[in-house]
Design a protein around this motif. Structure first.
Motif, PDB file in Angstrom:
ATOM      1  N   GLY A 167     -30.186 -30.205 -44.117  1.00 49.15           N
ATOM      2  CA  GLY A 167     -30.137 -31.636 -43.817  1.00 49.15           C
ATOM      3  C   GLY A 167     -29.636 -31.917 -42.409  1.00 49.15           C
ATOM      4  N   THR A 168     -28.729 -31.046 -41.923  1.00 48.38           N
ATOM      5  CA  THR A 168     -28.182 -31.268 -40.567  1.00 48.38           C
ATOM      6  C   THR A 168     -29.244 -31.069 -39.486  1.00 48.38           C
ATOM      7  OG1 THR A 168     -27.424 -28.980 -40.318  1.00 48.38           O
ATOM      8  CG2 THR A 168     -25.851 -30.557 -41.253  1.00 48.38           C
TER       9      THR A 168
ATOM     10  N   THR B 195     -29.767 -34.808 -39.360  1.00 47.78           N
ATOM     11  CA  THR B 195     -28.619 -35.708 -39.158  1.00 47.78           C
ATOM     12  C   THR B 195     -27.708 -35.232 -38.041  1.00 47.78           C
ATOM     13  OG1 THR B 195     -27.419 -34.505 -40.877  1.00 47.78           O
ATOM     14  CG2 THR B 195     -28.604 -36.482 -41.560  1.00 47.78           C
TER      15      THR B 195
ATOM     16  N   SER C  76     -24.976 -32.291 -36.015  1.00 53.25           N
ATOM     17  CA  SER C  76     -23.638 -31.736 -36.256  1.00 53.25           C
ATOM     18  C   SER C  76     -22.791 -31.983 -35.020  1.00 53.25           C
ATOM     19  CB  SER C  76     -23.730 -30.222 -36.507  1.00 53.25           C
ATOM     20  OG  SER C  76     -24.641 -29.945 -37.528  1.00 53.25           O
TER      21      SER C  76
ATOM     22  N   ALA D 230     -20.730 -31.741 -43.432  1.00 51.93           N
ATOM     23  CA  ALA D 230     -22.161 -32.016 -43.636  1.00 51.93           C
ATOM     24  C   ALA D 230     -22.438 -32.441 -45.070  1.00 51.93           C
ATOM     25  CB  ALA D 230     -22.981 -30.783 -43.285  1.00 51.93           C
TER      26      ALA D 230
ATOM     27  N   ASN E 136     -22.293 -36.230 -45.879  1.00 50.11           N
ATOM     28  CA  ASN E 136     -23.315 -37.157 -45.379  1.00 50.11           C
ATOM     29  C   ASN E 136     -24.319 -37.414 -46.515  1.00 50.11           C
ATOM     30  OD1 ASN E 136     -26.092 -37.646 -44.368  1.00 50.11           O
ATOM     31  ND2 ASN E 136     -25.086 -37.652 -42.367  1.00 50.11           N
TER      32      ASN E 136
ATOM     33  N   PHE F  77     -27.397 -38.318 -46.714  1.00 49.71           N
ATOM     34  CA  PHE F  77     -28.732 -37.714 -46.558  1.00 49.71           C
ATOM     35  C   PHE F  77     -28.654 -36.209 -46.860  1.00 49.71           C
ATOM     36  CE2 PHE F  77     -31.928 -35.477 -44.090  1.00 49.71           C
ATOM     37  CZ  PHE F  77     -33.094 -36.196 -44.359  1.00 49.71           C
ATOM     38  N   ASN F  78     -27.640 -35.556 -46.274  1.00 47.90           N
ATOM     39  CA  ASN F  78     -27.506 -34.111 -46.494  1.00 47.90           C
ATOM     40  C   ASN F  78     -27.215 -33.807 -47.962  1.00 47.90           C
ATOM     41  OD1 ASN F  78     -27.757 -33.920 -43.759  1.00 47.90           O
ATOM     42  ND2 ASN F  78     -25.579 -33.621 -43.368  1.00 47.90           N
TER      43      ASN F  78
ATOM     44  N   GLY G 139     -35.041 -41.826 -45.748  1.00 46.76           N
ATOM     45  CA  GLY G 139     -34.198 -41.466 -44.599  1.00 46.76           C
ATOM     46  C   GLY G 139     -35.043 -40.937 -43.448  1.00 46.76           C
TER      47      GLY G 139
ATOM     48  N   MET H  31     -34.936 -43.038 -40.003  1.00 49.05           N
ATOM     49  CA  MET H  31     -33.833 -42.644 -39.105  1.00 49.05           C
ATOM     50  C   MET H  31     -34.306 -42.402 -37.665  1.00 49.05           C
ATOM     51  SD  MET H  31     -32.982 -38.627 -39.956  1.00 49.05           S
ATOM     52  CE  MET H  31     -32.312 -38.878 -41.573  1.00 49.05           C
TER      53      MET H  31
END
Lengths: 509, 378
Positions: free
Chosen positions: B141-142, B145, B147, B168, B171, B173-174, B227, B231
């Protein structure tokens, strides 16, 4: 900050050593026992004798128990290069990553695929395909050793690469030089043959226990004969490849050889220390004696190191402080050159950032002149270039003494087996049983020599461990160290208990 | 021939190869999914043994694929390996920890004198199948999104949170990514059981588990999809390599790479079709549609993260420290040499497929578990 990094390095080394040493409890047995199981099954397939099948399945069960924990500790090692040695991973990943990926493609999948057939395929595939699968597991296991030892060999003797100042990393220039490096070849031949030796000791030792207990005698004697033949051949190979490996160390890692022999002041007709008690308070350059007591054999070290009993073998002092007479540039002088290389690299990077091409060109020219000693630039004291001498010396001597004992054990087993009186030789069977544990001691000692003896380098002469480590607070690594220590110890205890139970049940279970 | 390829083509090729290995790993997590079904599907010791033995013949393949995924990333994208593993230390350590537990559990569970008892090893398997996969999902996921890390001039990583990657998993989404993978693995595990086990009541329960777990996975899937298309993403200026935030970057990637959009939709469709034929039409072949679909979805996700001038490992602390397939890769020489090595992959896949076919030609039965090789069984 400096202290933090030092502590992080210490914990990272401790964690890697812990993982590697646990891993190497299980792996040599996997490497050798896989072939012994393949031998046993081959005899079964050829003779059709069900007793050989029982024997095969017994050793296969022990193999499987051992294999699982070897796999578990192995995955940690691969990923610890990233988690604990992230600067290393970046600086040499261009070269070091390739053997690991090749190991996965060519070796691990063979093991993983045929392992299932070996254990669960007795009634799902033909007898011939099952035997083929057993052999493939042996081949796959040993192929994986090839590539990880290529990687390790490269760390001990970096070849086939060049430093890229723009990326601040080493890059591969010649794959074949890396893959076929003489150090890698010596590492592979010596390590795998020693693994065959250990597995033979394992089979001989457990079988001797059966003879002592007067259980499963027929199976035990059969196992002992096959394993003793394999073990004796492996022992000879270990001795020959060990000699080659030592010669290679002398030529390429003279500091390691000096530590292996506790040799501080280089000499012609250098003696080998057969037995000795190291003076552990001695430091490079001081006047203390190197040994409290030592039994030496004149000229033998020169012969081993240079194939010439009159030749000069450099000592730790020569390699730290230099020796003009023998044209040896010491770490002290290399540190000066290395620090120039580091300073010019920094100047080059800064100039490139600012777009100052003239300054960049000048800095790069100076860097190129001095980059051969790059790694020494990171040292603070020339004595840091010497590894822990006592640990290296004792490990080397323990390995050699035990390595000399094992072929004698195998020969005696074969002698009494052919006389038909093996079960009556209680003293020999006791010796065989205890040799099993000594085999593990020799294995661990061998890796201690290889890895402690090359300190402080992650990459020989180029990258000290202190620079190779991850920039992380020491408490994190300390915590994972204790988690792994607890977990691996618990799993080792479980493994030993399970093994003991299976041995108690025996092949007739 | 490979040596004549442009450096950027090689970098894209290796992202594809790593993506294929990663996607195959996602398919093979049916083993982990199966491990979490032990406690929800099996109602007695026999059913539990059937599940564990069915998965136990494939666990090594999943494990090895994970190792290869790591090895391929190390060889092809060493800066990612160094940055992510060194920086997100705790996430990777915990993932590895769960895989250690898995590796010994199959072999030790049924062996007498195993110290910890069979149930402990079953819990270990469940931890691997749930926590391990959840954290892998959060780590993937990162890629979208980002890090909190930065790289210095020498590409040495500094992580800017004390949690070293564990943040992480907080989050949404993650977390959704991780939970989706956990339930997708359970769907695949149930499909594999249907395909491989001959036991009426267990198979019936497994059929039901396929669509129930898919239903549970749907909200997480929707969170991920919504997402992704809404995003902002991390784009790269091709000429300068400068990283900048782009509005709707991943939606733009989907629209700009129709093949990826097709992979995503075809993959999701294939997984759903696999569940329908397994759960409602009484077929046993759903695992192949589910597996193919998972691989296609995986390829789409990795493509969205890495291609079309996108930073695949974005930094929230310093945008210019973000990793792209161009700045994180190995040299041209290494990628070329590794490409020759990769020519062996089809051969490897071929013998795996052949052995798989041989070993799965007959279904696993209780009779086999209690037969003359009973001592060998997990």
């Amino acid at each position: 900050m400096g202290e933090d990094i030092l502590t992080t390095v210490d914990w990272a080394r401790a964690q890697f050593a812990l993982t590697a040493m646990y891993h190497w409890i299980f792996v040599p047995l996997t490497l050798g026992l896989s072939f012994l199981v393949a031998f046993f099954e081959s005899i079964y397939v050829k003779t059709g004798n069900e007793e050989w099948k029982k024997l095969t399945k017994f050793w296969m069960t022990l193999f499987g128990i051992n294999f699982a924990i070897g796999v578990a500790t192995g995955i940690i090692l691969e990923f610890e290069f990233g988690t604990n040695w992230s600067n290393y991973s970046w600086m040499v990943g261009d070269i070091f990553g390739a053997p690991l990926a090749i190991e996965g493609i060519f070796a691990f999948f063979i093991e993983a695929t045929f392992f299932a057939v070996m254990f669960f395929g007795w009634h799902r595939v033909s007898k011939g395909f099952h035997l083929f699968s057993t052999w493939m597991v042996a081949v796959g296991s040993n192929l994986s050793a090839v590539w990880i030892l290529v990687a390790n060999g490269w760390m001990q003797f970096p070849v086939g690469m060049a430093f890229n100042p723009d990326k601040a990393r080493f890059e591969m220039q010649n794959f074949w030089e890396v893959a076929l490096s003489p150090v890698a070849v010596h590492k592979f031949t010596h390590t795998t043959s020693s693994a065959f030796l250990l597995a033979s000791l394992f089979v001989v030792g457990i079988s001797a226990l059966f003879l002592l207990q007067e259980r499963h005698q027929k199976m035990a004697k059969r196992s002992m004969v096959v394993a003793a033949v394999f073990g004796f051949i492996a022992s000879i190979f270990v001795a020959v490849t060990g000699d080659e490996a030592a010669f290679s160390v002398a030529q390429r890692q003279p500091m390691k050889l000096a530590a292996m022999e506790g040799l501080y002041v280089g000499e012609e007709k250098a003696s080998i220390v057969a037995l000795g008690i190291i003076n552990s308070s001695k430091k490079p350059g001081d006047v203390q004696p190197a040994f409290h007591q030592a039994l030496k054999i004149p000229g033998l070290l020169s012969l081993l190191a240079n194939r010439d009993s009159d030749s000069f073998v450099p000592g730790i002092n020569d390699l730290v402080f230099g020796n003009v007479a023998h044209k040896i540039i010491g770490a002290e002088q290399r540190m000066v050159t290395g620090k120039i290389a580091l300073a010019e690299l920094a100047r080059y990077k800064e100039a490139r950032e600012k777009g100052d091409e003239a300054a960049a060109v000048s800095a790069l020219a100076l860097f190129n002149q001095h980059q051969g000693d790059l790694g020494y630039g990171y040292l603070n004291n020339p004595a840091e270039a010497a590894p822990p001498v006592a640990t290296t010396f004792y490990s080397f001597h323990i390995m050699v003494v035990l390595g000399t004992l094992f072929p004698v054990i195998f020969l005696l087993v074969l002698y009494f087996a052919f006389k038909g009186t093996l079960e009556n030789q209680r003293w020999l069977n006791i010796a065989c049983f205890f040799s099993l544990f000594l085999g593990y001691v020799a294995q661990q000692a061998g890796w201690v020599v290889a890895e402690v003896g090359r300190q402080p380098w992650a990459i020989q002469g180029l990258l000290p461990v202190g620079v190779a480590t991850t920039n992380i607070a020491p408490g994190n690594v300390q915590t994972t160290f204790f988690i792994f220590l607890t977990l691996f110890t618990a799993l080792l205890l479980a493994e030993i208990r399970i093994m003991m139970k299976q041995i108690k049940l025996g092949p007739e279970a | 021939m490979i040596g004549n390829l442009d450096y950027s083509i090689l970098q894209q090729l290796w992202w594809l190869i790593a993506s294929v290995v990663g996607s195959l790993f996602l398919f093979l997590t049916f083993v982990q999914g199966g491990q979490t079904l032990i406690f929800t599907l099996a109602s007695n010791e026999e059913e539990k043994s059937l599940i564990i033995n069915a998965m136990g013949r494939k666990w090594e393949l999943t494990f090895t694929t994970l190792v290869l995924f790591g090895g391929a990333l190390f060889a092809a994208f060493p800066l990612f390996y160094a940055t992510s593993f060194g920086g997100a230390y705790w996430v990777w350590m915990l993932i590895l920890f769960t895989f250690i537990l898995q590796a010994v559990s199959y072999e030790y569970r049924k062996k007498p004198d195993n110290v910890l008892g069979a149930r402990t090893y079953e819990i270990f398997m469940c931890i691997n199948g749930s926590v391990g996969i959840l954290l892998i999902g959060a780590a993937v996921g990162t890629f979208f999104t980002g890090s909190r890390f930065s790289l210095n001039l020498y590409n040495s990583v500094t992580w800017h949170t004390p949690y070293h990657g564990l943040e992480a998993a907080l989050n949404p989404f993650n977390l959704a990514f991780g939970l989706f993978l956990v339930f997708l693995a359970r769907v695949l595990g149930a499909m594999y059981l249907v395909n491989h086990v001959d036991h009426k009541s267990l198979v019936e329960k497994a059929r039901k588990a396929t669509w129930i777990n898919l239903l549970i996975a749907l909200p997480f899937l929707l969170t991920i999809l919504i997402g992704l298309v809404t995003m902002d993403g991390f784009a790269v200026e091709p000429a300068t390599g400068r990283i900048f935030l782009e509005k709707g970057k991943y939606l733009n990637n989907l629209l700009g790479m129709p093949a990826v959009l097709f992979l995503l939709l075809a993959g999701l469709g294939s997984v759903i079709y696999g569940v329908v034929v397994t759960g409602f039409l009484g077929k046993n072949c759903g695992i192949w549609f589910g597996g193919l679909g998972t691989v296609l979805v995986g390829l789409a996700i990795f493509s969205l993260a890495g291609y079309n001038n996108t930073a695949f490992y974005p930094s929230l602390s310093d945008l210019q420290s973000s990793l792209t397939i161009y700045n994180a890769s190995s040299s041209k020489y290494t990628l070329t040499a590794m490409s020759y090595v990769a020519l062996a992959v089809p051969f490897v896949l071929a013998y795996i497929a052949y052995v798989w076919k041989l070993m799965d030609a007959e279904k696993l039965t209780l009779g086999e578990l209690a037969g003359q090789d009973a001592d060998d069984m997990y």
